[in-house]
Scaffold this motif. Structure first.
Motif, PDB file in Angstrom:
ATOM      1  N   VAL A  14       2.344 -38.993  55.006  1.00  0.00           N
ATOM      2  CA  VAL A  14       3.456 -39.667  54.642  1.00  0.00           C
ATOM      3  C   VAL A  14       3.414 -40.982  54.714  1.00  0.00           C
ATOM      4  O   VAL A  14       3.207 -41.550  55.963  1.00  0.00           O
ATOM      5  CB  VAL A  14       4.697 -39.227  55.501  1.00  0.00           C
ATOM      6  CG1 VAL A  14       6.158 -39.632  55.062  1.00  0.00           C
ATOM      7  CG2 VAL A  14       4.773 -37.611  55.227  1.00  0.00           C
ATOM      8  N   THR A  15       3.678 -41.850  53.585  1.00  0.00           N
ATOM      9  CA  THR A  15       3.881 -43.333  53.563  1.00  0.00           C
ATOM     10  C   THR A  15       5.012 -43.625  53.287  1.00  0.00           C
ATOM     11  O   THR A  15       5.378 -43.250  52.060  1.00  0.00           O
ATOM     12  CB  THR A  15       2.760 -43.881  52.828  1.00  0.00           C
ATOM     13  OG1 THR A  15       1.347 -43.333  53.298  1.00  0.00           O
ATOM     14  CG2 THR A  15       2.631 -45.467  52.858  1.00  0.00           C
ATOM     15  N   VAL A  16       5.522 -44.915  54.038  1.00  0.00           N
ATOM     16  CA  VAL A  16       6.993 -45.335  53.668  1.00  0.00           C
ATOM     17  C   VAL A  16       6.809 -46.734  53.293  1.00  0.00           C
ATOM     18  O   VAL A  16       6.435 -47.227  54.332  1.00  0.00           O
ATOM     19  CB  VAL A  16       7.956 -44.915  54.744  1.00  0.00           C
ATOM     20  CG1 VAL A  16       9.349 -45.425  54.303  1.00  0.00           C
ATOM     21  CG2 VAL A  16       7.960 -43.279  55.058  1.00  0.00           C
ATOM     22  N   GLY A  53      14.249 -43.638  51.484  1.00  0.00           N
ATOM     23  CA  GLY A  53      14.335 -42.103  50.703  1.00  0.00           C
ATOM     24  C   GLY A  53      14.141 -40.949  51.542  1.00  0.00           C
ATOM     25  O   GLY A  53      14.323 -40.948  52.811  1.00  0.00           O
ATOM     26  N   SER A  54      13.886 -40.013  50.655  1.00  0.00           N
ATOM     27  CA  SER A  54      13.823 -38.548  51.619  1.00  0.00           C
ATOM     28  C   SER A  54      12.647 -37.784  51.072  1.00  0.00           C
ATOM     29  O   SER A  54      12.053 -38.067  50.162  1.00  0.00           O
ATOM     30  CB  SER A  54      15.047 -37.541  51.237  1.00  0.00           C
ATOM     31  OG  SER A  54      16.281 -38.112  51.633  1.00  0.00           O
ATOM     32  N   GLY A  97       3.515 -31.622  50.684  1.00  0.00           N
ATOM     33  CA  GLY A  97       4.826 -32.484  50.624  1.00  0.00           C
ATOM     34  C   GLY A  97       4.673 -33.888  50.927  1.00  0.00           C
ATOM     35  O   GLY A  97       5.531 -34.717  50.707  1.00  0.00           O
ATOM     36  N   GLY A  98       3.574 -34.132  51.478  1.00  0.00           N
ATOM     37  CA  GLY A  98       3.582 -35.488  51.787  1.00  0.00           C
ATOM     38  C   GLY A  98       3.328 -36.560  50.636  1.00  0.00           C
ATOM     39  O   GLY A  98       2.806 -36.013  49.696  1.00  0.00           O
ATOM     40  N   ALA A  99       3.824 -37.706  50.974  1.00  0.00           N
ATOM     41  CA  ALA A  99       3.829 -38.557  49.748  1.00  0.00           C
ATOM     42  C   ALA A  99       4.080 -39.853  49.852  1.00  0.00           C
ATOM     43  O   ALA A  99       4.412 -40.132  51.155  1.00  0.00           O
ATOM     44  CB  ALA A  99       4.930 -38.271  48.610  1.00  0.00           C
ATOM     45  N   LEU A 100       4.027 -41.164  49.265  1.00  0.00           N
ATOM     46  CA  LEU A 100       4.465 -42.308  49.227  1.00  0.00           C
ATOM     47  C   LEU A 100       6.032 -42.333  48.880  1.00  0.00           C
ATOM     48  O   LEU A 100       6.144 -41.804  48.025  1.00  0.00           O
ATOM     49  CB  LEU A 100       3.555 -43.139  48.257  1.00  0.00           C
ATOM     50  CG  LEU A 100       4.006 -44.888  48.033  1.00  0.00           C
ATOM     51  CD1 LEU A 100       4.164 -45.304  49.432  1.00  0.00           C
ATOM     52  CD2 LEU A 100       3.234 -45.450  47.407  1.00  0.00           C
ATOM     53  N   VAL A 101       6.819 -42.677  49.631  1.00  0.00           N
ATOM     54  CA  VAL A 101       8.278 -42.949  49.369  1.00  0.00           C
ATOM     55  C   VAL A 101       8.578 -44.353  49.942  1.00  0.00           C
ATOM     56  O   VAL A 101       8.371 -44.738  50.822  1.00  0.00           O
ATOM     57  CB  VAL A 101       8.895 -41.585  50.267  1.00  0.00           C
ATOM     58  CG1 VAL A 101       8.723 -41.877  51.712  1.00  0.00           C
ATOM     59  CG2 VAL A 101      10.384 -41.608  49.931  1.00  0.00           C
ATOM     60  N   LYS A 156      11.936 -44.603  57.147  1.00  0.00           N
ATOM     61  CA  LYS A 156      11.518 -45.818  57.685  1.00  0.00           C
ATOM     62  C   LYS A 156      10.144 -46.233  57.670  1.00  0.00           C
ATOM     63  O   LYS A 156       9.313 -45.298  57.551  1.00  0.00           O
ATOM     64  CB  LYS A 156      12.052 -46.365  59.010  1.00  0.00           C
ATOM     65  CG  LYS A 156      13.474 -45.725  59.122  1.00  0.00           C
ATOM     66  CD  LYS A 156      13.856 -46.031  60.736  1.00  0.00           C
ATOM     67  CE  LYS A 156      15.410 -45.518  60.923  1.00  0.00           C
ATOM     68  NZ  LYS A 156      15.766 -45.638  62.356  1.00  0.00           N
ATOM     69  N   PRO A 157       9.724 -47.456  57.381  1.00  0.00           N
ATOM     70  CA  PRO A 157       8.093 -47.519  57.369  1.00  0.00           C
ATOM     71  C   PRO A 157       7.540 -47.144  58.858  1.00  0.00           C
ATOM     72  O   PRO A 157       6.329 -46.680  58.697  1.00  0.00           O
ATOM     73  CB  PRO A 157       8.103 -49.133  57.393  1.00  0.00           C
ATOM     74  CG  PRO A 157       9.337 -49.694  56.518  1.00  0.00           C
ATOM     75  CD  PRO A 157      10.341 -48.706  56.995  1.00  0.00           C
ATOM     76  N   GLU A 158       8.242 -47.273  59.740  1.00  0.00           N
ATOM     77  CA  GLU A 158       7.591 -46.676  60.973  1.00  0.00           C
ATOM     78  C   GLU A 158       7.528 -45.030  60.978  1.00  0.00           C
ATOM     79  O   GLU A 158       6.833 -44.479  62.011  1.00  0.00           O
ATOM     80  CB  GLU A 158       8.313 -47.064  62.058  1.00  0.00           C
ATOM     81  CG  GLU A 158      10.066 -46.783  62.198  1.00  0.00           C
ATOM     82  CD  GLU A 158      10.887 -48.087  61.713  1.00  0.00           C
ATOM     83  OE1 GLU A 158      10.294 -48.879  60.643  1.00  0.00           O
ATOM     84  OE2 GLU A 158      11.644 -48.212  62.264  1.00  0.00           O
ATOM     85  N   ASP A 159       8.125 -44.528  60.114  1.00  0.00           N
ATOM     86  CA  ASP A 159       7.843 -43.144  59.873  1.00  0.00           C
ATOM     87  C   ASP A 159       6.400 -42.702  59.256  1.00  0.00           C
ATOM     88  O   ASP A 159       6.086 -41.459  58.966  1.00  0.00           O
ATOM     89  CB  ASP A 159       8.859 -42.421  59.072  1.00  0.00           C
ATOM     90  CG  ASP A 159      10.365 -42.418  59.870  1.00  0.00           C
ATOM     91  OD1 ASP A 159      11.270 -42.768  59.048  1.00  0.00           O
ATOM     92  OD2 ASP A 159      10.147 -42.198  61.081  1.00  0.00           O
ATOM     93  N   THR A 160       5.748 -43.773  58.775  1.00  0.00           N
ATOM     94  CA  THR A 160       4.265 -43.550  57.992  1.00  0.00           C
ATOM     95  C   THR A 160       3.220 -43.057  59.175  1.00  0.00           C
ATOM     96  O   THR A 160       3.206 -43.539  60.291  1.00  0.00           O
ATOM     97  CB  THR A 160       4.095 -44.769  57.647  1.00  0.00           C
ATOM     98  OG1 THR A 160       4.718 -45.401  56.609  1.00  0.00           O
ATOM     99  CG2 THR A 160       2.413 -44.771  57.183  1.00  0.00           C
TER     100      THR A 160
END
Length: 122
Positions: free
Chosen positions: A118-120, A15-16, A7-11, A86-90
């Protein structure tokens, strides 16, 4: 024993994303499940925990209200629903299992998945 995250992705920020972890090779309901993450250059961080029957959950303050952990003992899966990203969730997100029969836990029986990125970012 196997834990496989997906489920990891660029978002984009705001986003969710929903991560899933499929478990096999052990009696799933006897294990408390957790999600951790590790950003580059940082320590692995515990995010959320859920006990064997799914009644009790716990979150780190930084994700409380944004992330939801859940499990399906019939399908041997644990999920992490992430919103308002958030970007810090990357980070790389990891699934973790600890043997906790009757909610008494033993750290000598821990299992880890290989992680999902996961990349935000916009």
């Amino acid at each position: 024993v196997q834990l496989v995250e997906s489920g990891g992705a660029l978002v984009q920020p705001g986003g969710s994303l929903r991560l899933s972890c499929a478990a096999s090779g052990f009696t799933f309901s006897n294990y408390a499940m957790s999600w951790y993450r590790q950003a580059p250059g940082k320590e692995r961080e515990l995010l959320a925990q859920i006990n064997g029957d799914g009644v009790y959950t716990k979150y780190v303050d930084s994700v409380k209200g944004r992330f939801t952990i859940s499990r399906d003992n019939a399908k041997n899966t644990v999920s992490l629903q992430m919103t308002s990203l958030k970007p810090e969730d990357t980070a790389v997100y990891y699934c973790h299992a600890r043997y906790c029969p009757d909610n008494v836990c033993y750290s000598t029986s821990d299992y880890w998945g290989q992680g999902t990125q996961v990349t935000v970012s916009s």
